[in-house]
Design a protein around this motif. Structure first.
Motif, PDB file in Angstrom:
ATOM      1  N   LEU A 187      39.946 -17.754  34.078  1.00 60.64           N
ATOM      2  CA  LEU A 187      39.742 -16.420  33.506  1.00 60.64           C
ATOM      3  C   LEU A 187      40.931 -15.961  32.679  1.00 60.64           C
ATOM      4  O   LEU A 187      40.841 -14.985  31.934  1.00 60.64           O
ATOM      5  CB  LEU A 187      39.449 -15.418  34.626  1.00 60.64           C
ATOM      6  CG  LEU A 187      38.235 -15.759  35.511  1.00 60.64           C
ATOM      7  CD1 LEU A 187      38.055 -14.703  36.593  1.00 60.64           C
ATOM      8  CD2 LEU A 187      36.965 -15.893  34.676  1.00 60.64           C
ATOM      9  N   PHE A 188      42.037 -16.692  32.774  1.00 58.51           N
ATOM     10  CA  PHE A 188      43.219 -16.425  31.951  1.00 58.51           C
ATOM     11  C   PHE A 188      42.998 -16.830  30.501  1.00 58.51           C
ATOM     12  O   PHE A 188      43.605 -16.260  29.578  1.00 58.51           O
ATOM     13  CB  PHE A 188      44.403 -17.209  32.541  1.00 58.51           C
ATOM     14  CG  PHE A 188      45.639 -17.242  31.678  1.00 58.51           C
ATOM     15  CD1 PHE A 188      46.506 -16.172  31.634  1.00 58.51           C
ATOM     16  CD2 PHE A 188      45.939 -18.359  30.913  1.00 58.51           C
ATOM     17  CE1 PHE A 188      47.657 -16.206  30.855  1.00 58.51           C
ATOM     18  CE2 PHE A 188      47.088 -18.417  30.131  1.00 58.51           C
ATOM     19  CZ  PHE A 188      47.944 -17.331  30.098  1.00 58.51           C
ATOM     20  N   TYR A 189      42.113 -17.806  30.258  1.00 56.34           N
ATOM     21  CA  TYR A 189      41.983 -18.422  28.938  1.00 56.34           C
ATOM     22  C   TYR A 189      40.916 -17.739  28.078  1.00 56.34           C
ATOM     23  O   TYR A 189      39.924 -17.231  28.596  1.00 56.34           O
ATOM     24  CB  TYR A 189      41.666 -19.900  29.093  1.00 56.34           C
ATOM     25  CG  TYR A 189      42.840 -20.690  29.618  1.00 56.34           C
ATOM     26  CD1 TYR A 189      43.984 -20.875  28.842  1.00 56.34           C
ATOM     27  CD2 TYR A 189      42.833 -21.228  30.900  1.00 56.34           C
ATOM     28  CE1 TYR A 189      45.072 -21.574  29.320  1.00 56.34           C
ATOM     29  CE2 TYR A 189      43.923 -21.944  31.390  1.00 56.34           C
ATOM     30  CZ  TYR A 189      45.036 -22.110  30.593  1.00 56.34           C
ATOM     31  OH  TYR A 189      46.118 -22.798  31.059  1.00 56.34           O
ATOM     32  N   PRO A 190      41.114 -17.751  26.743  1.00 55.79           N
ATOM     33  CA  PRO A 190      40.219 -17.018  25.840  1.00 55.79           C
ATOM     34  C   PRO A 190      38.719 -17.289  26.026  1.00 55.79           C
ATOM     35  O   PRO A 190      37.949 -16.320  26.021  1.00 55.79           O
ATOM     36  CB  PRO A 190      40.702 -17.458  24.449  1.00 55.79           C
ATOM     37  CG  PRO A 190      42.147 -17.748  24.645  1.00 55.79           C
ATOM     38  CD  PRO A 190      42.256 -18.349  26.018  1.00 55.79           C
ATOM     39  N   PRO A 191      38.263 -18.528  26.216  1.00 50.87           N
ATOM     40  CA  PRO A 191      36.809 -18.729  26.345  1.00 50.87           C
ATOM     41  C   PRO A 191      36.191 -18.033  27.549  1.00 50.87           C
ATOM     42  O   PRO A 191      34.979 -17.807  27.580  1.00 50.87           O
ATOM     43  CB  PRO A 191      36.669 -20.249  26.452  1.00 50.87           C
ATOM     44  CG  PRO A 191      37.870 -20.780  25.744  1.00 50.87           C
ATOM     45  CD  PRO A 191      38.963 -19.822  26.100  1.00 50.87           C
ATOM     46  N   ALA A 192      36.994 -17.696  28.556  1.00 52.57           N
ATOM     47  CA  ALA A 192      36.450 -17.061  29.757  1.00 52.57           C
ATOM     48  C   ALA A 192      37.037 -15.680  30.019  1.00 52.57           C
ATOM     49  O   ALA A 192      36.665 -15.032  30.999  1.00 52.57           O
ATOM     50  CB  ALA A 192      36.694 -17.953  30.971  1.00 52.57           C
ATOM     51  N   ARG A 193      37.933 -15.234  29.159  1.00 57.17           N
ATOM     52  CA  ARG A 193      38.631 -13.971  29.419  1.00 57.17           C
ATOM     53  C   ARG A 193      37.676 -12.785  29.472  1.00 57.17           C
ATOM     54  O   ARG A 193      37.904 -11.822  30.209  1.00 57.17           O
ATOM     55  CB  ARG A 193      39.704 -13.753  28.342  1.00 57.17           C
ATOM     56  CG  ARG A 193      40.790 -12.772  28.721  1.00 57.17           C
ATOM     57  CD  ARG A 193      41.951 -12.849  27.741  1.00 57.17           C
ATOM     58  NE  ARG A 193      42.714 -14.091  27.903  1.00 57.17           N
ATOM     59  CZ  ARG A 193      43.520 -14.603  26.979  1.00 57.17           C
ATOM     60  NH1 ARG A 193      43.663 -13.976  25.806  1.00 57.17           N
ATOM     61  NH2 ARG A 193      44.186 -15.712  27.212  1.00 57.17           N
ATOM     62  N   ALA A 194      36.596 -12.843  28.714  1.00 56.58           N
ATOM     63  CA  ALA A 194      35.642 -11.729  28.688  1.00 56.58           C
ATOM     64  C   ALA A 194      34.654 -11.779  29.846  1.00 56.58           C
ATOM     65  O   ALA A 194      33.853 -10.853  30.015  1.00 56.58           O
ATOM     66  CB  ALA A 194      34.876 -11.733  27.360  1.00 56.58           C
ATOM     67  N   ALA A 195      34.680 -12.841  30.624  1.00 58.54           N
ATOM     68  CA  ALA A 195      33.777 -12.932  31.767  1.00 58.54           C
ATOM     69  C   ALA A 195      34.111 -11.847  32.781  1.00 58.54           C
ATOM     70  O   ALA A 195      35.276 -11.610  33.096  1.00 58.54           O
ATOM     71  CB  ALA A 195      33.882 -14.306  32.414  1.00 58.54           C
ATOM     72  N   THR A 196      33.109 -11.200  33.303  1.00 62.27           N
ATOM     73  CA  THR A 196      33.313 -10.158  34.298  1.00 62.27           C
ATOM     74  C   THR A 196      33.496 -10.776  35.682  1.00 62.27           C
ATOM     75  O   THR A 196      33.204 -11.955  35.910  1.00 62.27           O
ATOM     76  CB  THR A 196      32.105  -9.216  34.348  1.00 62.27           C
ATOM     77  OG1 THR A 196      30.948  -9.988  34.728  1.00 62.27           O
ATOM     78  CG2 THR A 196      31.853  -8.570  32.989  1.00 62.27           C
ATOM     79  N   THR A 197      33.962  -9.960  36.600  1.00 63.12           N
ATOM     80  CA  THR A 197      34.049 -10.401  37.996  1.00 63.12           C
ATOM     81  C   THR A 197      32.669 -10.799  38.500  1.00 63.12           C
ATOM     82  O   THR A 197      32.518 -11.791  39.229  1.00 63.12           O
ATOM     83  CB  THR A 197      34.631  -9.281  38.865  1.00 63.12           C
ATOM     84  OG1 THR A 197      35.902  -8.890  38.355  1.00 63.12           O
ATOM     85  CG2 THR A 197      34.761  -9.716  40.319  1.00 63.12           C
ATOM     86  N   GLU A 198      31.642 -10.044  38.093  1.00 60.12           N
ATOM     87  CA  GLU A 198      30.275 -10.328  38.536  1.00 60.12           C
ATOM     88  C   GLU A 198      29.802 -11.695  38.027  1.00 60.12           C
ATOM     89  O   GLU A 198      29.067 -12.408  38.728  1.00 60.12           O
ATOM     90  CB  GLU A 198      29.331  -9.224  38.049  1.00 60.12           C
ATOM     91  CG  GLU A 198      29.502  -7.884  38.747  1.00 60.12           C
ATOM     92  CD  GLU A 198      30.825  -7.176  38.382  1.00 60.12           C
ATOM     93  OE1 GLU A 198      31.338  -6.420  39.226  1.00 60.12           O
ATOM     94  OE2 GLU A 198      31.318  -7.407  37.254  1.00 60.12           O
ATOM     95  N   GLU A 199      30.219 -12.068  36.812  1.00 61.12           N
ATOM     96  CA  GLU A 199      29.862 -13.384  36.280  1.00 61.12           C
ATOM     97  C   GLU A 199      30.492 -14.486  37.137  1.00 61.12           C
ATOM     98  O   GLU A 199      29.838 -15.482  37.460  1.00 61.12           O
ATOM     99  CB  GLU A 199      30.324 -13.508  34.829  1.00 61.12           C
ATOM    100  CG  GLU A 199      29.959 -14.824  34.159  1.00 61.12           C
ATOM    101  CD  GLU A 199      30.375 -14.873  32.693  1.00 61.12           C
ATOM    102  OE1 GLU A 199      30.226 -13.832  32.007  1.00 61.12           O
ATOM    103  OE2 GLU A 199      30.853 -15.926  32.237  1.00 61.12           O
ATOM    104  N   ALA A 200      31.738 -14.305  37.516  1.00 60.57           N
ATOM    105  CA  ALA A 200      32.414 -15.291  38.362  1.00 60.57           C
ATOM    106  C   ALA A 200      31.757 -15.369  39.735  1.00 60.57           C
ATOM    107  O   ALA A 200      31.583 -16.464  40.296  1.00 60.57           O
ATOM    108  CB  ALA A 200      33.891 -14.947  38.493  1.00 60.57           C
ATOM    109  N   ILE A 201      31.360 -14.224  40.280  1.00 55.55           N
ATOM    110  CA  ILE A 201      30.674 -14.210  41.576  1.00 55.55           C
ATOM    111  C   ILE A 201      29.364 -14.986  41.493  1.00 55.55           C
ATOM    112  O   ILE A 201      29.019 -15.768  42.394  1.00 55.55           O
ATOM    113  CB  ILE A 201      30.419 -12.762  42.040  1.00 55.55           C
ATOM    114  CG1 ILE A 201      31.745 -12.074  42.388  1.00 55.55           C
ATOM    115  CG2 ILE A 201      29.463 -12.720  43.224  1.00 55.55           C
ATOM    116  CD1 ILE A 201      31.639 -10.568  42.592  1.00 55.55           C
ATOM    117  N   ALA A 202      28.641 -14.800  40.400  1.00 56.29           N
ATOM    118  CA  ALA A 202      27.368 -15.495  40.225  1.00 56.29           C
ATOM    119  C   ALA A 202      27.553 -17.009  40.199  1.00 56.29           C
ATOM    120  O   ALA A 202      26.746 -17.760  40.765  1.00 56.29           O
ATOM    121  CB  ALA A 202      26.688 -15.022  38.940  1.00 56.29           C
ATOM    122  N   MET A 203      28.630 -17.484  39.577  1.00 54.36           N
ATOM    123  CA  MET A 203      28.899 -18.917  39.542  1.00 54.36           C
ATOM    124  C   MET A 203      29.337 -19.416  40.922  1.00 54.36           C
ATOM    125  O   MET A 203      28.948 -20.509  41.366  1.00 54.36           O
ATOM    126  CB  MET A 203      29.976 -19.224  38.502  1.00 54.36           C
ATOM    127  CG  MET A 203      29.641 -18.746  37.083  1.00 54.36           C
ATOM    128  SD  MET A 203      28.048 -19.333  36.479  1.00 54.36           S
ATOM    129  CE  MET A 203      28.427 -21.051  36.161  1.00 54.36           C
TER     130      MET A 203
END
Length: 480
Positions: A187-203
């Protein structure tokens, strides 16, 4: 009993943290078959280990050697420091499944994948390639959330919409079925920086459904590191998935000493949920040059530059002076590039290493002419510098953090121990002389004191050279 090999009179450290003892170890095919006083037994080869230590092969839980397993299957950088198993696909970036057709891949995926190599649309394709052309070390692979985002999200600068998220979950589900051992995020990196916490939870929920892990390069390891750690624990709690924090650090001058707080947070979280961590034994990190870390660092070395390869190994500040410009402008001219950033404090490094739950990792990126010395020297640095010279912890404790702890955490069955029935992944070394040969000036120097390394019962490194065996297996996570 007939054995292929018997190690005689070894100082055995079995990986559990128990005290060392003297004995013999016999192997047949790819397994350890006997341990103890084997004086009446015979082996096809017998090795006198007097004065030497025999330990399980080291397991590196955090590398970026996804492509190197194919392009450099000898894996000298790993074998030469006693590593027999690696885990790739970290920080949200894996080599597969990659379906995006763009020529220039976003960083940091571009750091681990060259444009000249074939791409693998399914993890099964990558798995099959590794099985057809084995590397010299065992490997297991995480599935990168950042790679899935590159495949599915039309605009990486925004959160995934419902359809894109569903597509990522479907792709992750398939890849985990095919042998991926968990999902990693960066989540530190540009391709994933805009991902929300909810997106990470879903994965993470998909990983949980497979009994596998959520492994993360957190959203921040510097000024907002505490908030990022809270987010990480929240992701684990909401998904009910085991969480592993990669290369834990306190980056930047303003955050030196913060490990006293973060380790207390880890301890509290571990009482309530499934949490683990790893770290490196270095005060410098390494990643893409335009990560923003040059503003937090006391020194920056250019590790690799595509347009200016001759600048590899030089300080960014010196390059800026030579070009009569500022650091930001010099950095932009060097891109795409990787850097080595001196951003940690030694007291934090020691405190995190000393934390009883910390696993050792290298975070190695085997790219360019002047990589970080961690690529070649991490494990001997711990054993030589922090164990023998500094006395940070015992040799038995250090070996445990390099063997049974990562094996247990990542579900690598019958690895990380010297016991009857375990795989014969072994390293024979001299505890009096082992040390990193790699330095910031000469980062590709093999370690000192490593006598031989065995992978699945076959000698792969002997007295400073690769002997050419490619005995590595591709491993899945045991969820039994």
């Amino acid at each position: 009993m007939q054995a292929d090999v018997i190690f005689r009179n070894a100082n055995i450290i079995d990986g559990t943290g128990s005290p060392a003892y003297t004995g013999d170890v016999a192997i047949l095919d790819d397994r350890i078959t006997a341990i103890g006083d084997l004086g009446t037994e015979h082996g096809g080869r017998e090795i006198d280990c007097h004065g030497l230590t025999l330990a399980p092969g080291f397991i590196d839980p955090h590398v970026h050697h996804d492509e190197a397993l194919l392009t450099d299957p000898g894996m000298d950088c790993m074998l030469s420091q006693g590593v027999t198993t690696i885990i790739a696909g970290n920080c949200g970036f894996s080599i597969a499944p990659l379906t995006a057709t763009m020529k220039d891949l976003p960083q940091p995926l571009g750091m681990i994948l060259t444009s000249s190599r074939p791409r693998f649309a399914r993890f099964a394709d990558y798995r099959n390639q590794l099985r057809q052309t084995p590397a010299a070390v065992n490997s297991a692979c995480l599935i990168g959330h950042g790679t899935l985002r590159i495949n599915e999200v039309a605009d990486l600068g925004r959160p995934a919409d419902a359809g894109e998220l569903k597509a990522m979950q479907t792709s992750l589900d398939q890849a985990l079925d095919e042998g991926g051992i968990g999902v990693s995020t960066g989540l530190f990196y540009p391709p994933a920086r805009a991902a929300t916490t909810e997106e990470a939870i879903a994965m993470a929920r998909i990983a949980k459904s497979h009994g596998k892990l959520y492994v993360t390069h957190m959203r921040d390891e510097g000024d907002h590191g505490i908030d990022a750690l809270k987010e990480t624990f929240e992701i684990g709690q909401e998904s009910c998935c085991g969480v592993h924090v990669s290369h834990h650090k306190c980056a930047g001058l303003a955050n030196h000493g913060q490990s006293e707080i973060t380790l207390s947070m880890f301890r509290d979280a571990m009482r309530q949920q499934d949490v683990s961590l790893d770290t490196t034994p270095w005060t410098a990190s390494s990643t893409m040059l335009n990560s923003g870390r040059h503003r937090q660092a006391t020194r920056v070395i250019v590790a690799d530059s595509i347009p200016y390869p001759q600048m590899a190994g030089r300080d960014l500040a010196d390059i800026a002076r030579e070009w009569n410009t500022d650091l930001d402008t010099a950095m932009e001219r060097l891109l795409p590039a990787t850097g080595i950033f001196f951003i940690m404090d030694e007291s934090d490094v020691r405190r995190i290493l000393s934390f009883e739950h910390t696993i050792i990792c290298s975070d190695g990126i085997a790219r360019g002419d002047h990589s970080h010395p961690r690529v070649w020297g991490t494990f001997p640095r711990v054993l030589g510098h922090y164990v023998r010279d500094v006395g940070l912890f015992s040799l038995e404790e250090a070996i445990k953090r390099m063997t049974s702890m990562p094996a247990q955490r990542f579900g690598l069955k019958d690895r990380g121990h010297i016991r009857k029935g375990a795989f014969a992944d072994l390293v024979l070394f001299d505890p009096a002389t082992i040390q990193s040969g790699a330095t910031y000036e000469k980062p590709k120097t093999p370690a000192y004191g490593i006598k031989s390394v065995w992978v699945n019962g076959r000698e792969s490194w002997a007295e400073g050279k690769n002997v050419g065996n490619r005995a590595g297996m591709l491993l899945d996570r045991d969820v039994s």
